[in-house]
Design a protein around this motif. Structure first.
Motif, PDB file in Angstrom:
ATOM      1  N   LEU A  22       0.833  -1.201   0.000  1.00  0.00           N
ATOM      2  CA  LEU A  22       0.000   0.000   0.000  1.00  0.00           C
ATOM      3  C   LEU A  22       0.868   1.251   0.000  1.00  0.00           C
ATOM      4  O   LEU A  22       1.838   1.341   0.760  1.00  0.00           O
ATOM      5  CB  LEU A  22      -0.918  -0.027   1.220  1.00  0.00           C
ATOM      6  CG  LEU A  22      -1.900   1.130   1.371  1.00  0.00           C
ATOM      7  CD1 LEU A  22      -2.805   1.233   0.152  1.00  0.00           C
ATOM      8  CD2 LEU A  22      -2.738   0.950   2.636  1.00  0.00           C
ATOM      9  N   THR A  23       0.504   2.206  -0.828  1.00  0.00           N
ATOM     10  CA  THR A  23       1.179   3.484  -1.089  1.00  0.00           C
ATOM     11  C   THR A  23       2.527   3.297  -1.777  1.00  0.00           C
ATOM     12  O   THR A  23       3.302   4.242  -1.877  1.00  0.00           O
ATOM     13  CB  THR A  23       1.355   4.364   0.174  1.00  0.00           C
ATOM     14  OG1 THR A  23       2.385   3.838   1.011  1.00  0.00           O
ATOM     15  CG2 THR A  23       0.059   4.494   0.947  1.00  0.00           C
ATOM     16  N   GLY A  24       2.798   2.110  -2.294  1.00  0.00           N
ATOM     17  CA  GLY A  24       4.063   1.854  -2.962  1.00  0.00           C
ATOM     18  C   GLY A  24       3.982   2.004  -4.469  1.00  0.00           C
ATOM     19  O   GLY A  24       3.079   2.638  -5.026  1.00  0.00           O
ATOM     20  N   HIS A  25       4.938   1.374  -5.160  1.00  0.00           N
ATOM     21  CA  HIS A  25       5.019   1.423  -6.622  1.00  0.00           C
ATOM     22  C   HIS A  25       5.996   0.332  -7.061  1.00  0.00           C
ATOM     23  O   HIS A  25       6.793  -0.178  -6.263  1.00  0.00           O
ATOM     24  CB  HIS A  25       5.493   2.801  -7.096  1.00  0.00           C
ATOM     25  CG  HIS A  25       6.776   3.238  -6.474  1.00  0.00           C
ATOM     26  ND1 HIS A  25       8.003   3.118  -7.093  1.00  0.00           N
ATOM     27  CD2 HIS A  25       7.035   3.787  -5.258  1.00  0.00           C
ATOM     28  CE1 HIS A  25       8.950   3.576  -6.306  1.00  0.00           C
ATOM     29  NE2 HIS A  25       8.396   3.985  -5.172  1.00  0.00           N
ATOM     30  N   HIS A  50      -1.938   3.734  -7.751  1.00  0.00           N
ATOM     31  CA  HIS A  50      -0.569   3.909  -7.272  1.00  0.00           C
ATOM     32  C   HIS A  50       0.365   4.266  -8.432  1.00  0.00           C
ATOM     33  O   HIS A  50       0.207   3.770  -9.556  1.00  0.00           O
ATOM     34  CB  HIS A  50      -0.054   2.626  -6.621  1.00  0.00           C
ATOM     35  CG  HIS A  50      -0.719   2.272  -5.334  1.00  0.00           C
ATOM     36  ND1 HIS A  50      -2.031   1.850  -5.270  1.00  0.00           N
ATOM     37  CD2 HIS A  50      -0.261   2.281  -4.053  1.00  0.00           C
ATOM     38  CE1 HIS A  50      -2.340   1.601  -3.998  1.00  0.00           C
ATOM     39  NE2 HIS A  50      -1.292   1.863  -3.250  1.00  0.00           N
ATOM     40  N   GLY A  51       1.366   5.096  -8.124  1.00  0.00           N
ATOM     41  CA  GLY A  51       2.399   5.392  -9.095  1.00  0.00           C
ATOM     42  C   GLY A  51       1.824   5.958 -10.378  1.00  0.00           C
ATOM     43  O   GLY A  51       0.977   6.858 -10.372  1.00  0.00           O
ATOM     44  N   HIS A  52       2.287   5.397 -11.501  1.00  0.00           N
ATOM     45  CA  HIS A  52       1.882   5.905 -12.811  1.00  0.00           C
ATOM     46  C   HIS A  52       0.760   5.080 -13.440  1.00  0.00           C
ATOM     47  O   HIS A  52       0.427   5.306 -14.611  1.00  0.00           O
ATOM     48  CB  HIS A  52       3.096   5.940 -13.740  1.00  0.00           C
ATOM     49  CG  HIS A  52       4.135   6.938 -13.322  1.00  0.00           C
ATOM     50  ND1 HIS A  52       4.045   8.283 -13.617  1.00  0.00           N
ATOM     51  CD2 HIS A  52       5.273   6.795 -12.594  1.00  0.00           C
ATOM     52  CE1 HIS A  52       5.086   8.928 -13.119  1.00  0.00           C
ATOM     53  NE2 HIS A  52       5.853   8.046 -12.489  1.00  0.00           N
ATOM     54  N   LYS A 162      15.819   7.634  -2.742  1.00  0.00           N
ATOM     55  CA  LYS A 162      15.260   7.258  -4.041  1.00  0.00           C
ATOM     56  C   LYS A 162      13.730   7.311  -4.009  1.00  0.00           C
ATOM     57  O   LYS A 162      13.096   7.767  -4.972  1.00  0.00           O
ATOM     58  CB  LYS A 162      15.739   5.853  -4.418  1.00  0.00           C
ATOM     59  CG  LYS A 162      15.293   5.383  -5.790  1.00  0.00           C
ATOM     60  CD  LYS A 162      15.860   4.007  -6.102  1.00  0.00           C
ATOM     61  CE  LYS A 162      15.411   3.535  -7.476  1.00  0.00           C
ATOM     62  NZ  LYS A 162      15.920   2.186  -7.803  1.00  0.00           N
ATOM     63  N   GLU A 163      13.142   6.866  -2.914  1.00  0.00           N
ATOM     64  CA  GLU A 163      11.680   6.923  -2.766  1.00  0.00           C
ATOM     65  C   GLU A 163      11.192   8.367  -2.836  1.00  0.00           C
ATOM     66  O   GLU A 163      10.196   8.671  -3.506  1.00  0.00           O
ATOM     67  CB  GLU A 163      11.273   6.288  -1.434  1.00  0.00           C
ATOM     68  CG  GLU A 163       9.780   6.229  -1.197  1.00  0.00           C
ATOM     69  CD  GLU A 163       9.082   5.098  -1.929  1.00  0.00           C
ATOM     70  OE1 GLU A 163       7.853   4.984  -1.794  1.00  0.00           O
ATOM     71  OE2 GLU A 163       9.771   4.326  -2.641  1.00  0.00           O
ATOM     72  N   ILE A 164      11.892   9.262  -2.149  1.00  0.00           N
ATOM     73  CA  ILE A 164      11.523  10.673  -2.167  1.00  0.00           C
ATOM     74  C   ILE A 164      11.609  11.231  -3.587  1.00  0.00           C
ATOM     75  O   ILE A 164      10.710  11.931  -4.069  1.00  0.00           O
ATOM     76  CB  ILE A 164      12.445  11.478  -1.220  1.00  0.00           C
ATOM     77  CG1 ILE A 164      12.265  11.031   0.241  1.00  0.00           C
ATOM     78  CG2 ILE A 164      12.201  12.975  -1.378  1.00  0.00           C
ATOM     79  CD1 ILE A 164      10.981  11.420   0.880  1.00  0.00           C
TER      80      ILE A 164
END
Length: 264
Positions: A22-25, A50-52, A162-164
């Protein structure tokens, strides 16, 4: 629904479908793929919301499974099947349901990293409400501090940086937030509060319990049910790490994935 999908590794290597939490990519799997599974083809989609990938609803388990089935059809050809599915947290809950939909002829095995399902509904409501209340941040430093307090305490600085850089975006209100639909995240907490589902009979499964997580995402009721009903196919590994298992213990994670690839 077409999901944005990241693919790492050689085209002719054994395939692994990697499902983020959850909230990842999907790019969260890149460091594991590059440093520990370079000879494995890792197919890592961004889940719905999520993501793109598209952020439009619906966001139910069933719709995640349908979208991932389309990813499998597009990216994992017949000659690469059966393949391994690895899922983290919410992605672990989705992975169990995807394996049930695809069957043992398609899914070689499951590696579930601190899978989150069958959660206490009152706790899920509290966490979902709190997350929506604190959905955005003043700046990247505030977002970084929130991550450190939310299960990323032991994640290496380079991976958090990298996440940021990849996943934090400017919002219309002048603040910053993750590239995730807030409503999709709230719905995921609702889905995780539904009764847990056991891995399909006959599908070898490794369940990793992150022992530094309190309250635990993996319930004792789920583990007892696995022992009682799936003793021949489910192995439980207790890991001395936080919730971000693939980041906190990549050697363990990669080893379990390799073992499952070699399982007959």
């Amino acid at each position: 629904m077409h999901l944005q999908t990241h693919v790492f590794g050689p085209a002719d290597a054994p395939s692994v479908l990697a499902i983020h939490g959850l909230t990842g990519h999907g790019r969260r799997w890149e460091s594991l793929a590059a440093a520990h599974l370079a000879d494995v083809r890792v197919v890592a989609p961004d889940l719905i919301g999520h993501g793109h990938s598209p952020h439009l609803p619906p966001w139910s388990y069933d719709h995640h499974v349908d979208a991932l089935t389309a990813v499998v059809d597009e990216h994992i050809p017949a000659h690469a099947r059966p393949f391994v599915v690895v899922g983290h947290s919410f992605g672990g809950a989705v992975a169990v349901r995807l394996a049930a939909a695809l069957g043992a002829d398609v899914v070689r095995g499951l590696v579930l990293l601190d899978p989150a399902q069958g959660l206490d509904p009152a706790w899920a409501l509290q966490v979902a409400t709190d997350s929506l209340t604190h959905w955005d941040y003043a700046d990247a430093d505030a977002a970084r501090a929130a991550k450190r307090a939310e299960g990323w305490a032991d994640v290496p600085d380079a991976l958090l940086d990298k996440e940021i850089a990849e996943h934090l975006i400017d919002l219309d209100n002048g603040r910053v937030g993750w590239r995730v639909a807030a409503a999709a995240a709230a719905t995921a907490w609702s889905e995780m509060a539904r009764p847990f589902v056991l891995p399909p009979a006959g599908v070898p499964t490794t369940v990793v319990v992150a022992e530094r997580v309190d309250p635990a995402f993996v319930s004792e009721a789920f583990l007892r049910a696995c022992a009682a009903e799936r003793a021949e196919s489910v192995e439980v590994v207790r890991a001395d790490c936080g919730h971000m298992v693939a980041y906190d213990d990549p050697d363990l994670t990669a080893g379990l994935i390799r073992a499952m690839i070699g399982h007959r």
